[in-house]
Design an enzyme around this catalytic site. Structure first.
Site, PDB file in Angstrom:
ATOM      1  N   LYS A 262     -53.009 -56.871  78.009  1.00  0.00           N
ATOM      2  CA  LYS A 262     -53.795 -57.904  77.340  1.00  0.00           C
ATOM      3  C   LYS A 262     -53.937 -59.123  78.248  1.00  0.00           C
ATOM      4  CE  LYS A 262     -52.481 -56.960  72.524  1.00  0.00           C
ATOM      5  NZ  LYS A 262     -53.836 -56.676  72.024  1.00  0.00           N
ATOM      6  N   ARG A 336     -51.720 -47.367  66.042  1.00  0.00           N
ATOM      7  CA  ARG A 336     -52.085 -46.093  65.396  1.00  0.00           C
ATOM      8  C   ARG A 336     -51.208 -44.950  65.901  1.00  0.00           C
ATOM      9  NH1 ARG A 336     -58.085 -46.878  67.592  1.00  0.00           N
ATOM     10  NH2 ARG A 336     -57.384 -49.029  67.370  1.00  0.00           N
TER      11      ARG A 336
HETATM   12  N1  BES Z   1     -51.889 -55.642  67.784  1.00  0.00           N
HETATM   13  C1  BES Z   1     -53.214 -55.442  68.226  1.00  0.00           C
HETATM   14  C2  BES Z   1     -54.250 -55.919  67.220  1.00  0.00           C
HETATM   15  C3  BES Z   1     -54.432 -57.406  67.112  1.00  0.00           C
HETATM   16  C4  BES Z   1     -55.123 -58.092  68.090  1.00  0.00           C
HETATM   17  C5  BES Z   1     -54.020 -58.075  66.001  1.00  0.00           C
HETATM   18  C6  BES Z   1     -55.334 -59.451  67.958  1.00  0.00           C
HETATM   19  C7  BES Z   1     -54.251 -59.423  65.857  1.00  0.00           C
HETATM   20  C8  BES Z   1     -54.900 -60.116  66.835  1.00  0.00           C
HETATM   21  C9  BES Z   1     -53.471 -53.964  68.465  1.00  0.00           C
HETATM   22  O1  BES Z   1     -52.399 -53.236  68.933  1.00  0.00           O
HETATM   23  C10 BES Z   1     -54.535 -53.893  69.504  1.00  0.00           C
HETATM   24  O2  BES Z   1     -54.269 -54.297  70.601  1.00  0.00           O
HETATM   25  N2  BES Z   1     -55.694 -53.372  69.145  1.00  0.00           N
HETATM   26  C11 BES Z   1     -56.776 -53.289  70.043  1.00  0.00           C
HETATM   27  C12 BES Z   1     -57.438 -51.951  69.845  1.00  0.00           C
HETATM   28  C13 BES Z   1     -58.461 -51.624  70.886  1.00  0.00           C
HETATM   29  C14 BES Z   1     -57.800 -51.383  72.224  1.00  0.00           C
HETATM   30  C15 BES Z   1     -59.216 -50.403  70.453  1.00  0.00           C
HETATM   31  C16 BES Z   1     -57.737 -54.425  69.719  1.00  0.00           C
HETATM   32  O3  BES Z   1     -57.917 -54.752  68.553  1.00  0.00           O
HETATM   33  O4  BES Z   1     -58.281 -55.000  70.661  1.00  0.00           O
HETATM   34 MN    MN Z   2     -52.224 -53.319  71.050  1.00  0.00          MN
END
Ligand code: BES
Ligand code: MN
Ligand code: ZN
Length: 497
Positions: A262, A336
Site C-alpha cells: 500500500k 477474502r
Molecule cells: N483492508 C483493506 C480495505 C480497506 C482499505 C479498508 C481502505 C478501509 C480503507 C483491504 O484488505 C484491501 O486492501 N482491499 C483492497 C482490495 C483490492 C486490492 C481489490 C482495496 O480495497 O483497495
Molecule cells: Mn488489503
C-alpha cells in the site's frame, strides 16, 4: 462503567447526590414545583435557556440542589437524534476526571429508544483511549444513573443498551490498540479473557490451521514474523439442539498490502483492519452481560499481512480449505483469503445463519461513505433481519447486489478463481468471491470498511457493528427455545475496555 436505571421525578432528582445531574428537557415541557423545575421555569422565562437540542445551561453548587453541578440540556423534539446532540454538547462533563457519578434524568416522557441512546452516548462520549499513553488522566465516570418517569417500561431497552455499551467499548479498545499492542496472539488472549459461564474459547495455532488445510489463510500469514491465530468462541444460551449463528470477524491486525504494498499515506489506519474481529469480541462481551437465549459461534482468523522474503507473491496459487484453488493476483486483497477458509470451517456448525464482518474494501467506502455498512446477503430473510437490527440499533447498513454477473471478473487462467476482479464494483466482487465458499448456508457479509473507524482529528474505532449484531441476536433469541438457565457465575477477572 456501572449503569443503573431508576424511576426518578424531577423533585427526587433535586436531592440526588452526584458530581453532575444532567436534566434532558424537551420543548414544551411543563415545569412542576420542585427546585429543578423552579430554576428551569425561570431560565426559560428570562430567555437564558433555549430548549433546542444542543443548547444548555449549567448551574454550580446551588444550595437548592444536591448535585455539585446541574446541566439543563435542551432535547428539542425529544427524538433520538436530539438526545444524542444534547449529550454530545456536554461531552466535556462526561469526560471530566472530576465526574465520578452522573445522573441523567428525563424531564417528561422517555421512550425505550431515547433511554438506550442516552446510555450509549454516555458510554461512547466518556471513552478515552489511554492504553499506550504515559500520562493520560483516565476518565473517572464510574457510575451513571438514568432516571425516567416509569423505569419498568424501558427496562429491556436499557438492558440491551448497557450490554451494547459494554461490547462497543471492548471493540473500540481492541481496534484502537496499535498493531504491536494487538497482535494475533494478544487478540487470542483477549478472547480467552471473555470466557465465563456459557462462553468457551479455543485458539488454534499455525500447525492446526495447516492441518485443517487452510491454505488461503496460511498464505496471507506467511510473510509475517507474528504467528497467526484462529480464534473460536462459543456462547451457549439456547438448547443444544438449536443451530447456532456463526459470526466471522476479519482479524488482519495490520495490513501493509503485502508484496502489493500500500502507499505510505494513512497506512497507520490499517491497524484497524481487525475491526471485524474486534466487533465479534465485542459481541461476546455483550452476550456475557445480556445472556440472550441463542447459540453463537465466533470465528476470528487473525494474522498480519506483510511483505517479506517468505511472503506470498502476486500470481501464486494456493489451495483453500474447501479445495478451490485461488490465484492471488493482488496480495492486498487478503481479507477474502482469510475469510474464505473461516467460512469453510463454519460449515461444521450447521449454522442457522452465517454472518461475516470485515473491513474488506476501499470500494465500499467509495460506495457508501462512513454512514452505513455494506450489507450483502444470499438470503432475503436474513438481509431483512440484519437491516432491521441496524435500524433498531441506530447502527445502519445498506443492502448491495450480488448478481452472478458481478462474479465473472474473478476468472483465472491458472486457478479455479482469482482473488481480485477489475476496479469496478470492488465491494461487490469481493462479496462474490466470499459467496463461492458459503455453499447452502444462509449467509450475509457486512463490509465495515467505512464504518469501523473514523479518520482525521477524531481518529479512532467506533465499535460498529456491535449494536446491529446484538439487536439481531436478541431477535433470533426471541424466536428460539431457551436452555435451562445456568447459575450465573461472576465473570473471571479481566481487563475491561
Ligand atoms: N483492508 C483493506 C480495505 C480497506 C482499505 C479498508 C481502505 C478501509 C480503507 C483491504 O484488505 C484491501 O486492501 N482491499 C483492497 C482490495 C483490492 C486490492 C481489490 C482495496 O480495497 O483497495
Ligand atoms: Mn488489503
Ligand atoms: Zn485488509
Amino acid at each position: 462503567m456501572n449503569f443503573e436505571l431508576t424511576t426518578l421525578t424531577l423533585s427526587a432528582a433535586s436531592s440526588q447526590k452526584c458530581d453532575a445531574l444532567i436534566v434532558l428537557v424537551p420543548e414544551g415541557v411543563k415545569p412542576g414545583k420542585d427546585a429543578v423545575s423552579a430554576i428551569l421555569a425561570q431560565a426559560l422565562k428570562s430567555g437564558d435557556l433555549e430548549l433546542k437540542a444542543g443548547k444548555n445551561l449549567q448551574i454550580y453548587a446551588s444550595p437548592l440542589l444536591a448535585a455539585r453541578r446541574v446541566i439543563l440540556a435542551g432535547t428539542g423534539d425529544g427524538s433520538v437524534r436530539s438526545v444524542r446532540l444534547a449529550l454530545a454538547a456536554v461531552a466535556n462533563v462526561l469526560k471530566s476526571p472530576k465526574v465520578k457519578k452522573a445522573v441523567v434524568v428525563f424531564a417528561g416522557k422517555a421512550s425505550g429508544e431515547a433511554v438506550a441512546t442516552a446510555v450509549q452516548c454516555c458510554a461512547d462520549l466518556s471513552y478515552v483511549y489511554t492504553t499506550t499513553k504515559s500520562k493520560a488522566e483516565p476518565v473517572a465516570l464510574a457510575r451513571l444513573v438514568v432516571g425516567v418517569e416509569d423505569s419498568a417500561k424501558v427496562k429491556s431497552a436499557f438492558d440491551m443498551a448497557c450490554a451494547v455499551a459494554k461490547g462497543v467499548g471492548f471493540a473500540r479498545e481492541w481496534a484502537n490498540r496499535p498493531a504491536n499492542h494487538a497482535t494475533p496472539t494478544m487478540l487470542a488472549n483477549a478472547a480467552k479473557g471473555l470466557t465465563t459461564t456459557g462462553i468457551t474459547c479455543k485458539v488454534h495455532g499455525p500447525a492446526e490451521v495447516a492441518k485443517l488445510g487452510m491454505g488461503a489463510f496460511l498464505a496471507v500469514a506467511q510473510g509475517s514474523a507474528e504467528q497467526l491465530r484462529f480464534i473460536e468462541l462459543r456462547y451457549n444460551g439456547a438448547a443444544k439442539s438449536e443451530a447456532p449463528v456463526v459470526l466471522i470477524g476479519k482479524g488482519i491486525t495490520f495490513d501493509t498490502g503485502g508484496i502489493s504494498l500500500k502507499p505510505a499515506a494513512e497506512m497507520d489506519e490499517m491497524k484497524f483492519d481487525m475491526g471485524g474481529a474486534a466487533s465479534v469480541l465485542g459481541v461476546f462481551a455483550a452476550l456475557a452481560e445480556l445472556r440472550p437465549a441463542v447459540n453463537v459461534v465466533g470465528l476470528i482468523p487473525a494474522c498480519e499481512n506483510m511483505p517479506d522474503g517468505k511472503a506470498v507473491k502476486p500470481g501464486d496459487v494456493v489451495t483453500s480449505m474447501n479445495g478451490q484453488t485461488i490465484e492471488i493476483l493482488n496480495t492486498d486483497a487478503e481479507g477474502r483469503l482469510v475469510l474464505c477458509d473461516a467460512i469453510t470451517y463454519a460449515a461444521r456448525f450447521k449454522p442457522q445463519a452465517l454472518v461475516d464482518i470485515a473491513t474488506l474494501t476501499g470500494a465500499c467506502v467509495i460506495a457508501l461513505g462512513n454512514q452505513r455498512s455494506g450489507l450483502f446477503a444470499s438470503d432475503d430473510a436474513l438481509a431483512a433481519q440484519l437491516q432491521a437490527a441496524g435500524d433498531a440499533a441506530q447502527d445502519l447498513c445498506w443492502r448491495m447486489p450480488l448478481d452472478d454477473e458481478y462474479g465473472e471478473g474473478l476468472r483465472s487462467n491458472f486457478a479455479d478463481v482469482a482473488n481480485v476482479a477489475g476496479r469496478a464494483g470492488g465491494a461487490i466482487t469481493a462479496a462474490k468471491f466470499l459467496q463461492r465458499f458459503t455453499g447452502s448456508m444462509p449467509w450475509a457479509h457486512l463490509d465495515i470498511a467505512g464504518t469501523a473507524w473514523k479518520s482525521g482529528a477524531a481518529k479512532g474505532a467506533t465499535g460498529r457493528p456491535v449494536g446491529l449484531l446484538m439487536h439481531y441476536l436478541a431477535n433470533v433469541a426471541g424466536s428460539s427455545k431457551p436452555a435451562p438457565k445456568p447459575a450465573r457465575k461472576k465473570p473471571v477477572a479481566r481487563k475491561t475496555a
